[in-house]
Design a protein around this motif. Structure first.
Motif, PDB file in Angstrom:
ATOM      1  N   THR A   1      57.828  -6.835 -27.646  1.00 19.85           N
ATOM      2  CA  THR A   1      56.170  -6.152 -27.452  1.00 19.85           C
ATOM      3  C   THR A   1      55.379  -6.559 -26.031  1.00 19.85           C
ATOM      4  OG1 THR A   1      55.671  -6.446 -29.893  1.00 19.85           O
ATOM      5  CG2 THR A   1      54.484  -6.002 -28.707  1.00 19.85           C
ATOM      6  N   VAL A   2      55.810  -7.891 -25.612  1.00 17.80           N
ATOM      7  CA  VAL A   2      55.344  -7.720 -24.525  1.00 17.80           C
ATOM      8  C   VAL A   2      56.493  -7.644 -23.557  1.00 17.80           C
ATOM      9  CG1 VAL A   2      55.115  -9.974 -22.893  1.00 17.80           C
ATOM     10  CG2 VAL A   2      54.397  -9.920 -25.491  1.00 17.80           C
ATOM     11  N   VAL A   3      57.144  -6.770 -23.345  1.00 18.90           N
ATOM     12  CA  VAL A   3      58.014  -6.718 -22.271  1.00 18.90           C
ATOM     13  C   VAL A   3      57.234  -5.494 -22.074  1.00 18.90           C
ATOM     14  CG1 VAL A   3      60.383  -6.309 -21.548  1.00 18.90           C
ATOM     15  CG2 VAL A   3      59.908  -8.529 -22.572  1.00 18.90           C
ATOM     16  N   VAL A   4      57.890  -4.633 -23.407  1.00 19.83           N
ATOM     17  CA  VAL A   4      57.139  -3.020 -23.311  1.00 19.83           C
ATOM     18  C   VAL A   4      56.247  -2.560 -23.207  1.00 19.83           C
ATOM     19  CG1 VAL A   4      57.098  -0.912 -24.614  1.00 19.83           C
ATOM     20  CG2 VAL A   4      59.251  -2.619 -25.044  1.00 19.83           C
ATOM     21  N   LEU A   5      55.092  -3.605 -23.338  1.00 21.94           N
ATOM     22  CA  LEU A   5      53.317  -3.383 -22.764  1.00 21.94           C
ATOM     23  C   LEU A   5      53.366  -3.493 -22.033  1.00 21.94           C
ATOM     24  CD1 LEU A   5      52.193  -4.204 -26.727  1.00 21.94           C
ATOM     25  CD2 LEU A   5      52.419  -1.468 -25.407  1.00 21.94           C
ATOM     26  N   VAL A   6      53.981  -4.704 -20.878  1.00 24.77           N
ATOM     27  CA  VAL A   6      53.553  -4.940 -20.195  1.00 24.77           C
ATOM     28  C   VAL A   6      54.219  -3.985 -19.060  1.00 24.77           C
ATOM     29  CG1 VAL A   6      54.328  -7.167 -17.877  1.00 24.77           C
ATOM     30  CG2 VAL A   6      53.298  -7.681 -20.095  1.00 24.77           C
ATOM     31  N   ALA A   7      55.760  -3.562 -19.286  1.00 27.09           N
ATOM     32  CA  ALA A   7      56.119  -2.989 -18.405  1.00 27.09           C
ATOM     33  C   ALA A   7      55.264  -1.774 -18.176  1.00 27.09           C
ATOM     34  CB  ALA A   7      57.718  -2.104 -19.031  1.00 27.09           C
ATOM     35  N   ILE A   8      55.040  -1.438 -19.457  1.00 23.72           N
ATOM     36  CA  ILE A   8      53.893   0.372 -19.166  1.00 23.72           C
ATOM     37  C   ILE A   8      52.193   0.190 -18.651  1.00 23.72           C
ATOM     38  CG2 ILE A   8      54.989   1.529 -21.117  1.00 23.72           C
ATOM     39  CD1 ILE A   8      52.872   0.689 -23.353  1.00 23.72           C
ATOM     40  N   SER A   9      51.890  -1.321 -18.391  1.00 20.07           N
ATOM     41  CA  SER A   9      51.236  -0.938 -18.654  1.00 20.07           C
ATOM     42  C   SER A   9      51.319  -1.933 -16.842  1.00 20.07           C
ATOM     43  CB  SER A   9      50.337  -2.149 -18.930  1.00 20.07           C
ATOM     44  OG  SER A   9      51.073  -3.826 -19.111  1.00 20.07           O
ATOM     45  N   GLY A  10      52.507  -1.897 -15.821  1.00 23.83           N
ATOM     46  CA  GLY A  10      52.714  -1.901 -14.578  1.00 23.83           C
ATOM     47  C   GLY A  10      52.113  -1.455 -13.539  1.00 23.83           C
ATOM     48  N   ASN A  11      50.546  -0.215 -13.571  1.00 27.28           N
ATOM     49  CA  ASN A  11      49.842   0.347 -12.737  1.00 27.28           C
ATOM     50  C   ASN A  11      49.212  -1.010 -12.560  1.00 27.28           C
ATOM     51  OD1 ASN A  11      47.873   1.193 -11.615  1.00 27.28           O
ATOM     52  ND2 ASN A  11      48.392   3.462 -12.308  1.00 27.28           N
ATOM     53  N   ARG A  12      48.046  -2.052 -11.269  1.00 25.58           N
ATOM     54  CA  ARG A  12      47.821  -2.325 -11.902  1.00 25.58           C
ATOM     55  C   ARG A  12      46.047  -2.228 -11.718  1.00 25.58           C
ATOM     56  NH1 ARG A  12      49.293  -7.082  -8.385  1.00 25.58           N
ATOM     57  NH2 ARG A  12      47.590  -7.327  -6.920  1.00 25.58           N
ATOM     58  N   ARG A  13      46.066  -0.458 -10.404  1.00 26.98           N
ATOM     59  CA  ARG A  13      44.653  -0.706 -10.549  1.00 26.98           C
ATOM     60  C   ARG A  13      43.789   0.355 -11.388  1.00 26.98           C
ATOM     61  NH1 ARG A  13      44.299   4.123  -9.087  1.00 26.98           N
ATOM     62  NH2 ARG A  13      42.078   4.800  -8.271  1.00 26.98           N
ATOM     63  N   LYS A  14      44.995   1.052 -12.485  1.00 29.32           N
ATOM     64  CA  LYS A  14      44.303   1.655 -13.409  1.00 29.32           C
ATOM     65  C   LYS A  14      44.562   0.184 -15.013  1.00 29.32           C
ATOM     66  CE  LYS A  14      45.913   5.612 -16.170  1.00 29.32           C
ATOM     67  NZ  LYS A  14      46.161   6.003 -17.588  1.00 29.32           N
ATOM     68  N   THR A  15      45.436  -0.632 -14.199  1.00 28.31           N
ATOM     69  CA  THR A  15      44.450  -1.416 -15.785  1.00 28.31           C
ATOM     70  C   THR A  15      43.060  -2.015 -15.477  1.00 28.31           C
ATOM     71  OG1 THR A  15      47.142  -2.219 -16.176  1.00 28.31           O
ATOM     72  CG2 THR A  15      45.188  -3.855 -17.060  1.00 28.31           C
ATOM     73  N   ARG A  16      43.104  -2.159 -13.995  1.00 24.57           N
ATOM     74  CA  ARG A  16      41.486  -3.160 -13.662  1.00 24.57           C
ATOM     75  C   ARG A  16      40.338  -1.930 -14.458  1.00 24.57           C
ATOM     76  NH1 ARG A  16      40.442  -6.665 -10.005  1.00 24.57           N
ATOM     77  NH2 ARG A  16      38.423  -6.036 -10.610  1.00 24.57           N
ATOM     78  N   PHE A  17      40.442  -0.886 -14.102  1.00 21.41           N
ATOM     79  CA  PHE A  17      39.654   0.545 -14.434  1.00 21.41           C
ATOM     80  C   PHE A  17      38.998  -0.173 -16.029  1.00 21.41           C
ATOM     81  CE2 PHE A  17      41.184   3.289 -11.106  1.00 21.41           C
ATOM     82  CZ  PHE A  17      40.043   2.693 -10.139  1.00 21.41           C
ATOM     83  N   ASN A  18      40.606  -0.255 -16.603  1.00 20.77           N
ATOM     84  CA  ASN A  18      40.435   0.061 -18.458  1.00 20.77           C
ATOM     85  C   ASN A  18      40.413  -2.072 -18.977  1.00 20.77           C
ATOM     86  OD1 ASN A  18      40.997   2.069 -19.603  1.00 20.77           O
ATOM     87  ND2 ASN A  18      42.924   2.134 -18.363  1.00 20.77           N
ATOM     88  N   THR A  19      40.780  -2.931 -18.151  1.00 16.00           N
ATOM     89  CA  THR A  19      40.147  -3.818 -18.155  1.00 16.00           C
ATOM     90  C   THR A  19      38.183  -4.430 -17.882  1.00 16.00           C
ATOM     91  OG1 THR A  19      41.855  -4.692 -17.844  1.00 16.00           O
ATOM     92  CG2 THR A  19      40.671  -6.749 -18.451  1.00 16.00           C
ATOM     93  N   PRO A  20      37.278  -5.189 -19.921  1.00 13.87           N
ATOM     94  CA  PRO A  20      36.517  -4.796 -19.233  1.00 13.87           C
ATOM     95  C   PRO A  20      35.732  -5.965 -18.449  1.00 13.87           C
ATOM     96  CG  PRO A  20      37.495  -4.397 -21.740  1.00 13.87           C
ATOM     97  CD  PRO A  20      38.378  -4.792 -21.009  1.00 13.87           C
ATOM     98  N   ALA A  21      35.101  -5.715 -17.523  1.00 14.97           N
ATOM     99  CA  ALA A  21      34.995  -6.696 -16.708  1.00 14.97           C
ATOM    100  C   ALA A  21      33.852  -8.158 -17.374  1.00 14.97           C
ATOM    101  CB  ALA A  21      33.953  -5.948 -15.364  1.00 14.97           C
ATOM    102  N   CYS A  22      33.004  -8.003 -18.133  1.00 16.53           N
ATOM    103  CA  CYS A  22      31.889  -8.749 -18.828  1.00 16.53           C
ATOM    104  C   CYS A  22      32.893  -8.924 -19.564  1.00 16.53           C
ATOM    105  CB  CYS A  22      30.992  -8.334 -18.816  1.00 16.53           C
ATOM    106  SG  CYS A  22      29.731  -7.488 -17.794  1.00 16.53           S
TER     107      CYS A  22
END
Lengths: 304, 529
Positions: free
Chosen positions: A274-295
């Motif tokens: 699970t970790v490997v696959v989800l890390v692989a698909i969330s490889g786009n760091r910029r996009k991940t940052r948009f989806n990470t709640p900053a607060c």
């Protein structure tokens, strides 16, 4: 054989999916509730009690949902109103839930439960292979997909969802614009608790209809991890839950087939995969940052 | 978004405000005898302010004079303890920012008001009335923004936009509500001079359409150029109301401070050998929203101050981290202090070579909020030859002695002898943080935003200390967004833009226009070519 495997994968994935979806909404609003395990186990004991007391498994599910929501309300009050540390409060909630559920459930240990019935549509359910998989599940399996779709639509299409995401991104600005940060977070946490309660009740009413102390066995933690690895996107959480379920079931079969690996290694597989696959698909760091709640996890105290 | 009939957002701009305009000769807004207390501290003491429709009105004052408290009251974020607000002739209670927006009061914040992870349209939707579809809103954003000379794309992510464009988002967000009053807090602090000129055109046009603007700024020159009237606050009270065009910058400053400000005295620089050198410093950002440094070359010599100008968020933070050693460089020779390659050396190693660093954020980065000043002295000076640590044990007496020295020299005002860092006001803490490093007489001093949020008197003290340090043979590098400050102290000026640093040129040969062009990316061609 394959049909049996897929059926067990679905039942293994459903409680994870329910709990993860709820936690995802809470975290999108900026609240990190580490008490998913505690809320799930309260849902499990509530669901079991509700089902055997009334004889209705659906009523049991509802009781489990309420039990999870009530547990989360404790967390919401402590972290949002009293502004306590979210991490410590979440860990405490897990221990609280495990202890209290053990106490409540003491008299239920060993009693047979009532199982949530599976759908049966004459003709369709009897189709070979696809019948039982697509048309022979219990109501909660279908509901879990409706829930993911609804949450996804809510978050990214509705105005209320936009407000919730905005509060998770920058609670100071949201407050300045006149939105009720604490109010929205209460609702999000309670929604998360209700979903975790449903996931727990699924374990004791549908997955294995009986009550055992500590029966969530770490699934709450898996659900929490899924939210992060899914980068706070509902459909990715669904993918992660099913992947985790699939590898869990497969490693049981592998053990049964007597593969020459110590069972401990096989038991690690679902987590690793699970970790490997989800890390692989969330490889786009910029996009991940948009989806990470900053607060996320940051307490909110409004100005005087 | 649920699509309800309406779309009033699309129509209001072209048809003008629907709200009842203020009658001729009537004041748009009057604050009468407003009092606001925080505990024992009176932030606003019997403050009265009058705004006419269509006027650009400056609100001046030093930090802590009570400007932001007054503005927060007008915008509904704070409630006054006494006094009343009269809007278009009728007394009103502004309960919340939402209520203020409903009345027709909009606000453009200095920072922290946009949602980075959301798109331009989503940001604006959050401040717009319900029931407008995203498509309609996007269309009106692009139309209105172009109409006012501040073009925006509705689908851009705010995090991807430069600071100047983010401000446009805030302004357009305000305009879409067709306000009668716009409050602007230090709007030009994030703009290049050219962008500021464009903003002034927009503001004058808004004023000519009848919209009043309450304009808060520290930049007295632009206040004189732009504003019709000015209200000056000092220590919570109104001390003057004047026509800025009839004042000079010096007379306005005197009104704000209440006394004459010591003029910074600058002798000619006698440039010695280079003490700090950056050689092809390249640093990829490991933050998705950060700025990468590209091939930065710079030599700071003994005896001189070099200032790096630039709009916020163009790599200043990354450059500071690379020079201070918080982020190691890719090659050891990329950062050289007094001839020693230190690209791989950590912060303490660089300090031992005689360098000192003052970061932009004083509370949390420059000082630990919950620790007393003496402990904060030890934290940056424990590894240098200050005798603060003996055989692994701290020497508190020596630390207190240094606190005393800094207090005397920089006039740090504090209630007790050794308070926690967080107990100091921003300006006093800044004097302490700068003083702590200057007191060491470092060979190389790197300061980011040396006088950010500091009142004019304290700023003069800090600037003078930097000049004196340089003239005594140190190399001083100042990273600042304040062009007035840069022209006041710098011998040479370089400009940072999107991680590219222009060559340092003598300050005497630099103009604001040239700096503005370089801020807008003039240096990048060099990096790419």
């Amino acid at each position: 054989m394959l049909e049996a495997i897929i059926l067990t994968v679905i039942t293994a994935a459903t409680p994870l999916l329910l709990a993860a979806t709820g936690e995802l909404v809470a975290e999108r609003s900026g609240v990190l509730n580490l008490g998913v395990e505690g809320m799930m186990v309260m849902g499990a004991v509530g669901g079991f009690a509700g089902a055997i007391t009334t004889g209705s498994p659906l009523f049991g599910m509802a009781v489990g949902m309420l039990a999870g929501a009530a547990t989360s309300l404790v967390f919401a009050f402590v972290t949002l109103t009293l502004v306590a540390n979210q991490v410590a409060s979440g860990l405490a909630l897990t221990m609280f839930g495990l202890g209290l559920s053990g106490l409540i459930g003491e008299s239920y240990v060993g009693q047979p439960g009532i199982k949530l019935p599976s759908l049966s549509i004459p003709g369709l359910t009897d189709l070979p292979f696809v019948g039982p998989i697509l048309f022979g599940q219990d109501a909660m399996v279908y509901f879990s997909f409706v829930l993911v779709a609804a949450v996804s639509w809510f978050l990214f299409r509705s105005r209320a969802g936009l407000v919730l995401r905005a509060i998770g991104d920058n609670h100071g600005s949201a407050h300045a614009l006149g939105y009720s940060v604490i109010g929205v977070r209460y609702l999000a946490v309670i929604f998360g608790g209700a979903c975790a309660g449903l996931g727990g009740a699924y374990l004791s009413v549908a997955y294995t209809p009986l009550w055992v102390e500590n029966m969530t066995a770490g699934r709450g933690w898996v659900a929490l991890a899924l939210v992060v690895f899914a980068s706070w996107l509902p459909w990715r959480a669904a993918l992660g839950a099913y992947l985790f379920g699939a590898v869990t079931v497969l490693q049981f079969h592998a053990q049964a087939l007597g593969i020459g690996l110590p069972s401990q290694y096989l038991a690690m597989l679902p987590y690793l995969a699970t970790v490997v696959v989800l890390v692989a698909i969330s490889g786009n760091r910029r996009k991940t940052r948009f989806n990470t709640p900053a607060c996320l996890g940051v307490p909110f105290v409004p100005d005087r | 978004m649920t699509g309800m009939p309406g779309g009033d957002v699309t129509t209001t701009m072209s048809e003008g405000p629907k709200r009842r305009p203020a009658a001729t000769g009537e004041m748009l807004l009057e604050a009468r005898h407003v009092v606001k207390r925080f505990g024992d501290n009176v932030a606003n003491d019997d403050v009265s302010l009058r705004l006419a429709p269509g006027e650009i009105h400056a609100l001046l004052g030093e930090n802590g004079a009570g400007k932001s408290t007054l503005v927060k009251i007008l915008y509904g974020a704070l409630q006054p303890n006494a006094g009343e607000i009269v809007w278009k002739g009728a007394p009103v209670v502004i309960e919340s920012p939402a209520a203020a927006r409903k009345l027709g009061i909009g606000m453009v914040f200095q920072h922290f008001s946009l949602f980075d992870a959301l798109t331009v349209a989503e940001n604006i939707a959050l401040a717009s009335p319900k029931g407008v579809s995203m498509a309609e809103l996007s269309a009106s954003i692009e139309r209105v923004s172009a109409e006012y000379g501040l073009p925006l794309k509705a689908d851009d992510r705010v995090a991807d936009l430069p600071v100047g464009i983010r401000q446009r988002v805030e302004i357009v967000r305000c305009l879409l509500q067709s306000p009668d009053l716009i409050i602007m807090d230090e709007p030009t602090s994030v703009l290049t001079p050219q962008e500021a000129d464009q903003l002034f055109i927009t503001l004058r046009r808004l004023a000519s359409e009848g919209c009043a603007i309450l304009y808060i700024s520290h930049r007295l020159e632009e206040v004189r150029e732009l504003c019709d009237r000015a209200t000056v606050m000092r220590r919570g009270r109104i001390v003057a109301e004047t026509d800025p065009a009839t004042e000079t910058v010096a007379s306005l400053a005197r009104l704000m401070v209440g006394t004459e400000i010591a003029e910074v005295h600058r002798s000619l620089s006698d440039r010695g050998p280079p003490r700090l050198a950056l050689v092809g410093l390249t640093l990829p950002s490991n933050d998705a929203f950060g700025v990468s440094l590209h091939d930065v070359d710079l030599e700071v010599c003994a005896g001189e101050i070099i200032a790096i100008a630039g709009v916020a968020g163009n790599g200043q933070g990354e450059l500071f981290d690379a020079i201070s050693g918080e982020k190691p460089a890719a090659t050891d020779g990329a950062v050289i202090i007094d001839g020693h390659p230190v690209g791989y050396t950590g912060v303490n190693g660089r300090r031992r070579l005689g360098a000192a660093f003052v970061p932009e954020e004083r509370l949390g980065h420059g000082a630990v909020p919950g620790m007393p000043l003496s402990d904060n002295v030890v934290l940056t000076r424990h590894s240098t030859k200050d005798g603060l640590v003996a055989r692994g044990l701290m020497r508190f007496a020596r630390a207190s002695e240094i606190v005393g020295l800094i207090t005397d020299r920089f006039d740090v005002r504090k209630g007790v002898a050794d308070p926690e860092a967080r107990a100091l006001s921003g300006g006093n803490l800044q004097k302490f943080v700068v003083g702590r490093e200057v007191d060491r007489v470092p060979g190389v001093l790197v300061v980011s935003q040396p006088t950010w949020g500091v009142d004019a008197g304290a700023a003069a003290v800090i600037r003078q200390s930097l000049i004196d340090l340089a003239r005594a043979g140190s190399a001083v590098l100042v990273i600042s967004q304040d062009l007035d400050e840069i022209f006041e102290i710098a011998d040479r000026i370089a400009v940072i833009s999107r991680g590219y640093l222009s060559a340092a040129e003598p300050a005497a040969a630099m103009t604001r226009e040239r700096i503005g062009l370089l801020m807008a990316g003039g240096a990048e061609k060099r990096g790419e070519g």
